[in-house]
Scaffold this active site. Sequence first.
Site, PDB file in Angstrom:
ATOM      1  N   ASP A  34      -5.433  19.622 -17.009  1.00  0.00           N
ATOM      2  CA  ASP A  34      -4.297  20.213 -17.736  1.00  0.00           C
ATOM      3  C   ASP A  34      -4.329  19.856 -19.215  1.00  0.00           C
ATOM      4  O   ASP A  34      -3.345  20.028 -19.924  1.00  0.00           O
ATOM      5  CB  ASP A  34      -2.979  19.762 -17.112  1.00  0.00           C
ATOM      6  N   MET A  35      -5.475  19.338 -19.687  1.00  0.00           N
ATOM      7  CA  MET A  35      -5.742  19.015 -21.093  1.00  0.00           C
ATOM      8  C   MET A  35      -5.058  17.734 -21.572  1.00  0.00           C
ATOM      9  O   MET A  35      -4.991  17.476 -22.771  1.00  0.00           O
ATOM     10  CB  MET A  35      -5.381  20.175 -22.029  1.00  0.00           C
ATOM     11  N   LYS A 190      -0.604  28.709 -61.930  1.00  0.00           N
ATOM     12  CA  LYS A 190      -0.412  29.749 -60.912  1.00  0.00           C
ATOM     13  C   LYS A 190       1.016  29.735 -60.405  1.00  0.00           C
ATOM     14  O   LYS A 190       1.731  28.753 -60.545  1.00  0.00           O
ATOM     15  CB  LYS A 190      -1.371  29.536 -59.741  1.00  0.00           C
ATOM     16  N   ASP A 216     -10.345  19.729 -56.288  1.00  0.00           N
ATOM     17  CA  ASP A 216      -9.122  19.732 -55.494  1.00  0.00           C
ATOM     18  C   ASP A 216      -9.293  18.787 -54.306  1.00  0.00           C
ATOM     19  O   ASP A 216     -10.405  18.315 -54.043  1.00  0.00           O
ATOM     20  CB  ASP A 216      -8.794  21.146 -55.012  1.00  0.00           C
ATOM     21  N   GLY A 223      -7.734  30.662 -50.901  1.00  0.00           N
ATOM     22  CA  GLY A 223      -7.184  31.650 -51.821  1.00  0.00           C
ATOM     23  C   GLY A 223      -7.013  31.105 -53.225  1.00  0.00           C
ATOM     24  O   GLY A 223      -7.359  31.761 -54.213  1.00  0.00           O
ATOM     25  N   THR A 224      -6.495  29.881 -53.338  1.00  0.00           N
ATOM     26  CA  THR A 224      -6.290  29.273 -54.652  1.00  0.00           C
ATOM     27  C   THR A 224      -7.610  29.113 -55.395  1.00  0.00           C
ATOM     28  O   THR A 224      -7.725  29.477 -56.573  1.00  0.00           O
ATOM     29  CB  THR A 224      -5.604  27.899 -54.497  1.00  0.00           C
TER      30      THR A 224
END
Length: 310
Positions: A34-35, A190, A216, A223-224
């Site tokens: 059941d994980m 941005k 970063d 996207g950034t």
Amino acid sequence: MKILTGNSNRPLAEALAAYLNIPLTKASVRRFSDMEVFVEIQENVRGEDVFIIQSTSYPTNDNLMELLVTLDALKRGSVRRATAVIPYYGYARQDRKSGPRTPISAKLVANLITVAGADRVLTVDLHAGQIQGFFDIPTDNLFAAPVFVDDIRRQHSGDNLVIVSPDVGGVVRARLIASRLGADLAIVDKRRERAGVSEVMNIIGDVAGQRCILVDDIVDSAGTLCNAAEALMEAGAQAVSAYVTHGVLSGGAVARVTASPLQELVMTDSIQATEAVRVAHNIRQLSIAPLMAEAVRRISEERSVSSLFD
């Protein structure tokens, strides 16, 4: 000292153990049908100084649960000290209330790790430095900057470099790398309309004719970074590369990076690379195993960790 690993990033744990010339502790970290997570430490750890290597990356909740159950197993095995080594600290972006009736999940996860039995935490480039204060146990936050600086010097020696922060929040990180390289600094301004979507407004600094290096801590949807790379090229940059500590790269991020103007995206191996990342022509990983191994050694020997960055 013993080194133990879960399933989130075994290659990094193996590289760290090899650097220290210490075999990984035998353990079974598996799932029931059941994980449910089940952990069995297959060596005696009584009175030992144990380091558990486990990034809480995708699948975040499974990997976090592995870490918590492993810490509990070690405590019940009477370890002297259990250090949670978390190269990538998931939930770090939820470090404050972003609106009414929203959680501060980074603090909740810190509480869970502490209650599970961690005596101290070692991590890399927390999204927000104040997360160290969410823990009531000693917490060391390593910086990937020295690894990036060495690689930039090898790959871009002689180039006219400008280190670029993709947003205002990353200026301190970018300034640190720029100062070590003797390079100029630029900032991409941005406006984020909604979560996961960013719009580049303008660039603060001169990038025309320069080789730009975006810096970063986390790349998720990419996207950034991709928008920033396009804006820099439009502003006359000679070429754009990016150095990011944690390569989450969820959804269609890898395809977005490969189709972008980014000459190269360089990430650490704090998160195990997917097959898509491994075959991407403009994505490369740097190992932080030596940096983390030195920190582990110094913690075990009760020596200064901060002196790694002097």
